[in-house]
Design an enzyme around this catalytic site. Sequence first.
Site, PDB file in Angstrom:
ATOM      1  N   ASP A   1      31.551  34.221  60.832  1.00 36.72           N
ATOM      2  CA  ASP A   1      30.971  34.489  59.525  1.00 36.72           C
ATOM      3  C   ASP A   1      32.081  34.579  58.494  1.00 36.72           C
ATOM      4  OD1 ASP A   1      28.257  34.556  60.015  1.00 36.72           O
ATOM      5  OD2 ASP A   1      28.421  36.535  60.946  1.00 36.72           O
TER       6      ASP A   1
ATOM      7  N   LYS B   1      33.471  41.341  29.228  1.00 36.95           N
ATOM      8  CA  LYS B   1      33.687  40.319  30.273  1.00 36.95           C
ATOM      9  C   LYS B   1      32.381  40.169  31.053  1.00 36.95           C
ATOM     10  CE  LYS B   1      35.236  42.731  34.434  1.00 36.95           C
ATOM     11  NZ  LYS B   1      35.079  44.164  34.206  1.00 36.95           N
TER      12      LYS B   1
ATOM     13  N   THR C   1      24.811  45.958  33.052  1.00 39.66           N
ATOM     14  CA  THR C   1      23.383  46.057  33.360  1.00 39.66           C
ATOM     15  C   THR C   1      22.888  44.675  33.746  1.00 39.66           C
ATOM     16  OG1 THR C   1      22.567  45.505  31.171  1.00 39.66           O
ATOM     17  CG2 THR C   1      23.051  47.839  31.582  1.00 39.66           C
TER      18      THR C   1
ATOM     19  N   SER D   1      30.069  43.701  31.062  1.00 39.28           N
ATOM     20  CA  SER D   1      30.554  45.068  30.912  1.00 39.28           C
ATOM     21  C   SER D   1      31.736  45.009  29.971  1.00 39.28           C
ATOM     22  CB  SER D   1      30.941  45.651  32.280  1.00 39.28           C
ATOM     23  OG  SER D   1      32.013  44.903  32.814  1.00 39.28           O
TER      24      SER D   1
END
Lengths: 716, 554
Positions: A338, A424, A407, A413
Amino acid sequence: MTTDVTKSDETQSDETQSDVKKQDSMSTSTLAPHQDAPTGHKPPEGRVGAGLFDPKQLLKSLPDAVRKLDPRVMVKSPVMFVVLVGSVLTTVFSFKDPGDWFGWTISAWLWLTVIFANLAEAVAEGRGKAQADTLRKAKTDTVARKADGTVVAGTELKIGDLVVCEAGDIIPGDGDVVEGVASVDESAITGESAPVIRESGGDRSAVTGGTKVLSDRIVIKITTKPGETFIDRMINLVEGAARQKTPNEIALNILLASLTIVFLLAVATLPPLADYAGTHLTMVVLVALLVCLIPTTIGALLSAIGIAGMDRLVQRNVLAMSGRAVEAAGDVSTLLLDKTGTITLGNRQAAEFVPVRGTTDAEVADAAQLSSLADETPEGRSVVVLAKEKYGLRERELRGAEWIAFTAQTRMSGVDVDGRKIRKGAAGSVIAWVAERGGEVAEDARELTDRIAGAGGTPLLVAVEDDRGARVLGVIHLKDVVKDGMRERFEELRRMGIKTVMITGDNPLTAKAIADEAGVDDFLAEATPEDKMALIKREQAGGKLVAMTGDGTNDAPALAQADVGVAMNTGTSAAKEAGNMVDLDSNPTKLIEIVEIGKQLLITRGALTTFSIANDVAKYFAIIPALFAAVYPGLDKLNVMGLNSPDSAILSAVIFNALIIIALVPLSLKGVQYRPVSADRLLRRNLTIYGLGGLIAPFIGIKLIDLLISLIPGIG
Amino acid sequence: MGPVLAGVLQLLALIGALALAYIPLGSYMAKVYSSDKHWRVEKWIYKGIGADPDTEMRWTAYLRGVLAFSAVGVLFLYLLQRAQGVLPGSLGFASIDPDQAFNTAVSFVTNTNWQSYYGEQAMGHVVQTAGLAVQNFVSAAVGIAVAVALVRGFARSRTGELGNFWADLVRGVVRILVPGAFVAALVLVACGALQNFSGIHEVGQFMGGSQQWNGGAVASQEAIKELGTNGGGYFNANSAHPFENPTPFTNLFEIFLILVIPFALTRTFGIMVGSVKQGYAILATMASIWVGFVALMMWTEFAHHGPAFDLAGGAYEGKEVRFGVGASSIFATSTTLTSTGAVDSFHSSFTGLGGGITMLGMMLGEIAPGGTGSGLYGMLIMAVIAVFIAGLMVGRTPEYLGKKIGAREIKLAACYILVTPALVLVFTAIAMALPTPGHSMTNSGAHGFSEILYAYTSASNNNGSAFAGLNADTLWFNSTLGLCMLFGRFLPMVFVLALAGSLAEQKPVPETAGTLRTEKPLFTGLLVGAILIITGLTYFPALALGPLAEGLAS
C-alpha cells in the site's frame, strides 16, 4: 486522540475515498507507534538480525533434552533415531566387554550426540515457552457479562454471543465491537502500552480476548470459540505445540533419510568385506563409522532451525499461522504494498515554494509561513518547517493576528495581520478570492498549478492582499514524501528477484509520479478490492507467489488469495482470519522483513545440509585408514591428518561429530546471515563458507581433538 | 613422439571430433523427438505392432510400454538362445543353458551386455544377428526414449503427458541409430573390420599348433555396440580383437561412437527445454568429470613406477600394443563412464588405482556422459538433488528449469540414487559372505575382491565390462548378476518416469533474479562436487578394500 485525522480538505481534494481510509488506519497506528519503538531489540534496518542466544539456555534445557530421548519422539527425526539405536547397540556391546575403555568412550559420545541434538531443539522451544508464559498470564479466567444480563465464564462463550465490557474489564474473547467506542490496552499481546481505539463498524472493530478496556463501554459480538482464540493460537504457536513440518522440511527429511539409508548400506555391507581382507570389525567401530557418515549435523539441528525461524518472526511481533506461510514468504516474487504508510509517510508535505512571475520564492515562503503558523495540520506544519529549513525563516510571535481557519466552504486558511491578508488554499478558491478583491491573477499561476498536479503533487495557491492590492504570490508544492531508504529497499528487493507493486487509490498520474520517485516496479492506481484480487490472480497464474498486507474487511478476499497475507492487528477480524500472518505492530513495511526471514530460514537449512555432507570426506580419511591400515598398510597413506592411532582417529571423528552440533546451535537459532543480493552471489558466498568450509573444518577439528586425546596417558 | 604426447594428441583429436558433431547431432535429435511427421517406414512399423504413435501417454502408460516391450525382448532372446541347437546358421553351437540364457537375455535388453560366454565359442550367426544385435539397437532406443520423456516433463506444464513411447522408440531406431550405425559400420569395414557370414576356419599358428577363427557380421555389430553404448563384443576379446577393432584409428573412432550420442543429448535436452545454455551446463558437468577421469587414468597408467613399467614406458600389461597406454586409458575411462562396457584392454591388468578409476566411473551412476539416454536422465536426477541443496542456500523453495523440487520430486530422486548402491553393496557383501562365490576369483587378496566388486558394479549400473579373471558362468553369478542388471535398469526408469509425470503436471515458476542460475559454471562445479561426494563416498569403504588397497600398496 485522533488529531491527525483532521486534515485540510484541500490536500485530499484529489484523493479517493479508499486512500482516506488508509490514512485513517495509519492514524490508529500512530497511537501505537511500534515501528519507531519496538519492544525488545530492534534489528538493523533492512537486515534480518540475530536472535538472542545465551549459553546458559543450554544448561537450562538439559532436562528437556534428556526427556526427548523417548524413542517415540526420536523416531520423527530418522537421522537421529539411527544414532539413538547405535548408542543403545554400542552400550550393550560395551557391557559384554566391560574392560574396553574404547567401547565405553564411543558409547558415551554417541549418547552425547543424541542429547546435543535434543538440546538444540529444547533450547529453541524454551525461548518460545517464556513468551507463552507471559501470554498465559493475560489469559486468566475471565467472566463474561452477556448483553442479556447473565454472567458466564469466559470459557463457556459461544460464537455469536453478545457481551458487554466496561472500563477495567478484561475482554473475555475475540470478537467485533457492535456498539460503542472504547480505548483498549492491548499490551498483553503487542507489548505496547499505548492504548488503541476500538469502535463499532469500520476497520477498527476487532477486539482480542485478554486485552483490557480502559475507558467507556462497548458491546462485543464473540467471533471465536474459547480455546481457539487469537491468544490461544499465539500460545500454541510460540510453544511450538502446533508446529507441523513444512513442505520443504519434509522434502529435506526425505533426502536426509535416503542419505542415511545409503550410508547404512555402505556400513552394513562392510563386515564380510573386512572379514575377507582379514580383519574383524566390531559393532562399536561400525556404529561409529555409520554415525560419522550419516548427516547428523543437519539432522540434529533441522527442527531447531524451523522453530527458531518462527521465533524470529514472533520477536518481530509477527505471528505466522503456519510454518508453510513462513516458507512461502521466502519464495515470494511479487510484493503488493500500500502506498500510504508503507511507501510514503502518511501525509503530504510541502516540498517547494514556486513564485509566479514578478515575485520571488522568498516572498512566497514568507507569506506561506505566516499563513501556516497557526495551522496545526501536518501540511501546515510542513510549510513552516520548509520555510525554516530552506529560507531560514524562524517562527515568529504575531501580535493582533487574526487566524482564518479552514472550512469546507472556503477551502482556504490564512491570517490577517498588520493590514495584510494572506490566504492559502485550493487553486479555484484562492483565485476566486483574489478576483473578488479586484486583484490580478498572474497568468502563469494556472500553468504552475497544472504542472504540479501533473507531476503527482498537490498545489496550494498563496495570495496576499495589502497596500498593493490583492494578487497571487505563488504556489506551495505539496507532495507525498517517500519514506527514507525506500528506494534502496526496492533496489535490494529487485536484486533478490522480487517485484514490488504499489497499490494506491490515487489517480494514475499521481500514482506514477510517486511510483517513479519510490522506485517500485509497477503500480496499481485507483485500486479497488476487485482490482487487487485480479492482480493477485494474474501474478499467480504466471506461477508467482504474492505477498500483501491488508487491514480492512474488503481486503479479506485478497488476503486469503495471496500466498502470504499479512493482516494488521489493528484490522478487522475478517482480515485477520483471512491472512496467514498477523503483524501485531501493524507496520506494513514489515512485509519486507518477513520475506527476508523466510529466505533466511531456507538458507540456514541448505547451508547446514551442505556443511553436514561435506564433512563426510574428512571423516572417511580419519576412519578408513584406522580400520584397514593394519591389513593393507598402503591405506595408511590416506591418513593425511597423521592421526595418532586407529582408536584415537575413530574417537576424534566421533567427538568432532558430536561437538559440531553444539557449536552450530547458535547459528541454527540465529540463522545464517542474509543479505539481499542476487541468487548467484548468495550461492557463491554460502557455498564457499559452508561447502568449502565444511570440507576443510573437520580436517582441522579432528586433528586437534586427536592431538588432545594423544596427550591423555595410556591412550594412543 | 613419446607415448604420453601421442595419448594427449589422440585425446585432443577426440574432443575436436565430438565438438564438431555436438551441435548438428544434438539439434537433429531434438527435431526427431519434436516432429509430428511420421516416415513411411515408421508407419509400417506402427501398423505392424498396432500402436497409435499420436496418442499422448501419461507416465504410467509410458512405463507400461517400456516394461512390456522389454519383457517381450527378454523372453524372445531367452527362447532364441535355448533353441539355438535346432536353429540353422548356428555354426553347430549347442543351446545355451537356462541360467546363462537368462543372464544374456537380460544383459542385452538392459543395455548392459555383460557376457558370461565366449562369443566365438557359444553364439551362432542367428543369435548374434537376429537376437543380440537387434537388442543393441532397441535397448539403446529405450534409454533415449525414457530420457526424452523426462526432458518433456521439464519442458511441459499443466499436463501429465510425456509423449508416445512407441513413437519415441521407433524414431530412435529408424532415424538415429540405424543411419548412424550404418555409416559407422561402413567406416569400420573400410578400415578392415570383418563383415561376412563365414564359418569356422582352422588356422595354423606361427609357433605351431592351430587356432579356430570364425567370421560374422562383426563390423555392423561393432558399430551399434559402441553407438548404442552396449558393449557386447562379437568375440570374447571384445574391442581388443583385431577383427572388431583393427587399427588405432578405428580405436579412436569407436571411442567417438561411444561418446557422441550421450554428449549430444545434452543439446537435445537444452533445445527441448528452451535453453541451450542449460544443456551446456549439463554438458560441462559431464565433460569435466570425463576429462578429469581420463587425465587421472593416463597419469596412473603412465606414471606408475617399477622396473617393468619404466622399461615399457607405462603400464602395458593387458593393453594392446597397437593402441598404446594413452588410447587404452581413454577407452577404458570412456567405456566405464558410459554404460558401454566394451573394452580394448583388460581392466584387471590396469594399475590398482587405474582399476579403481574404472570402478568409480561406473559407481558414479554412469552419468559422465553415461549411456544413451540413461546418462542424461541419471545426470538430471543428480541435478535435481544438487538443485535441492543449493536452492535452499539461495533462500527459495528449490526449483530446476522452472519446476519446483518438492517432497514428491525429492522422494523419487532419492529412490533413484538408492537403487544401484543397494544392489552393488548388498550383492557384493552376500557374495563375499557365502562360501562358494569366492571360488570364481582368479586372484586372492584385494585384487580378488575387486573382481567381484567390479562384477556387481558393472551389472547394477548396466555397464557390462568385466574385471577379467572372474569366472562368471556359474549359477550364482548368472542369476544374481542377471537380477542386478534387471533391477539396475528398470527400477530407476520407474522413478525417472514418475518424476517426469510429476514435473509435467506442475505449472512453471518464472525466473527472477532470486532464482538459482543452473546454467552458470558455479552450479556446474556444485553438481560435480555433489556427484563425487554423494555417490562417490557411498563406495569409499568398498573401494578402499579393493583397488585403493592394491594401488596404494607400493
